[in-house]
Design a protein around this motif. Structure first.
Motif, short mmCIF file in Angstrom:
data_model
loop_
_atom_site.label_atom_id
_atom_site.label_comp_id
_atom_site.label_asym_id
_atom_site.label_seq_id
_atom_site.Cartn_x
_atom_site.Cartn_y
_atom_site.Cartn_z
N SER A 79 0.74 -1.20 0.18
CA SER A 79 0.02 0.05 -0.06
C SER A 79 0.92 1.29 -0.02
O SER A 79 0.49 2.25 -0.31
N LEU A 80 1.97 1.21 0.70
CA LEU A 80 2.77 2.49 0.90
C LEU A 80 3.63 2.55 -0.65
O LEU A 80 3.66 3.59 -1.00
N VAL A 81 4.01 1.44 -1.27
CA VAL A 81 4.43 1.51 -2.71
C VAL A 81 3.57 2.15 -3.36
O VAL A 81 3.53 2.84 -4.49
N VAL A 82 2.14 1.54 -3.36
CA VAL A 82 1.10 2.42 -4.35
C VAL A 82 0.90 3.69 -4.18
O VAL A 82 0.86 4.45 -5.25
N THR A 85 3.75 5.61 -5.73
CA THR A 85 3.44 5.73 -6.99
C THR A 85 2.45 6.52 -7.50
O THR A 85 2.37 7.52 -8.58
N ALA A 86 1.43 6.55 -6.61
CA ALA A 86 0.26 7.43 -7.10
C ALA A 86 0.58 8.87 -6.80
O ALA A 86 0.28 10.00 -7.84
N LEU A 87 1.49 9.43 -5.90
CA LEU A 87 2.01 10.59 -5.75
C LEU A 87 2.88 11.00 -6.82
O LEU A 87 2.70 12.18 -7.23
N ALA A 88 3.72 10.23 -7.10
CA ALA A 88 4.73 10.49 -8.29
C ALA A 88 3.98 10.56 -9.66
O ALA A 88 4.34 11.60 -10.39
N THR A 89 2.94 9.94 -9.66
CA THR A 89 2.23 10.26 -11.22
C THR A 89 1.41 11.37 -10.86
O THR A 89 1.64 12.19 -12.04
N LEU A 90 0.89 11.82 -9.77
CA LEU A 90 0.20 13.20 -9.64
C LEU A 90 1.25 14.28 -9.94
O LEU A 90 0.86 15.20 -10.55
N LEU A 91 2.37 13.93 -9.43
CA LEU A 91 3.43 15.32 -9.40
C LEU A 91 4.09 15.37 -10.71
O LEU A 91 4.31 16.56 -11.29
N PHE A 92 4.30 14.16 -11.36
CA PHE A 92 4.94 14.25 -12.65
C PHE A 92 4.24 13.87 -14.01
O PHE A 92 4.86 14.18 -14.87
N LEU A 93 3.21 13.10 -14.03
CA LEU A 93 2.66 12.59 -15.16
C LEU A 93 1.26 13.06 -15.38
O LEU A 93 0.78 12.79 -16.52
N ALA A 94 0.98 14.08 -14.53
CA ALA A 94 -0.43 14.67 -14.80
C ALA A 94 -0.59 15.38 -15.79
O ALA A 94 -1.57 15.13 -16.61
#
Length: 142
Positions: A79-82, A85-94
């Motif tokens: 869950s911590l990895v997910v 990953t979600a935070l990184a996606t929001l910050l960099f891939l949004a």
């Protein structure tokens, strides 16, 4: 506040129902016995704590659990990895994902969801209770 109660009650009911369904569907024989009261208390505590930081409603999800199980997750660390990953996606891939058509994102969800449908499970549900079988068919079609 009065206008929000029906929606809040609906969210709470759906969240609890999905959480219990996920817990029952993915329970292993080595897991401790499932307690619906403990699940409801945990969801309530998580949502009460989340109210102070403006979080989305907490609840268990069958699709997230299925992804974790298929990925070989063995502990809560997944869950911590997910989350990371979600935070990184929001910050960099949004910005990139914003350009993607909604139909493409829907196709990804549908393609994955098809793998969750099991005819064996549908037959088992039908043997136990016909009304739940009808609800399962309606949910799958939805």
């Amino acid at each position: 506040m009065l206008a929000m109660w029906p929606a809040a009650a609906g969210i709470a009911l759906i969240s609890f129902t999905e959480s219990i369904a996920a817990a029952r569907a993915f329970a292993r024989t080595s897991d401790p016995p499932l307690s619906a009261n403990r699940e409801l208390l945990a969801l309530g505590a998580a949502n009460a704590a989340g109210a102070f930081i403006g979080s989305m409603p907490a609840g268990g999800g069958t699709s997230q659990t299925a992804v974790n199980r298929n990925a070989g997750a063995q502990s809560q660390a997944s869950s911590l990895v997910v989350a990371a990953t979600a935070l990184a996606t929001l910050l960099f891939l949004a910005p990139v994902l914003a350009l993607m058509p909604h139909a493409t994102l829907a196709a990804v969800v549908i393609a994955y969801s098809i793998g969750l449908i099991s005819l064996v499970e549908f037959r088992a549900i039908r043997r136990v209770r016909m009304m739940e079988f009808r609800w399962a068919i309606a949910a799958a079609l939805g």
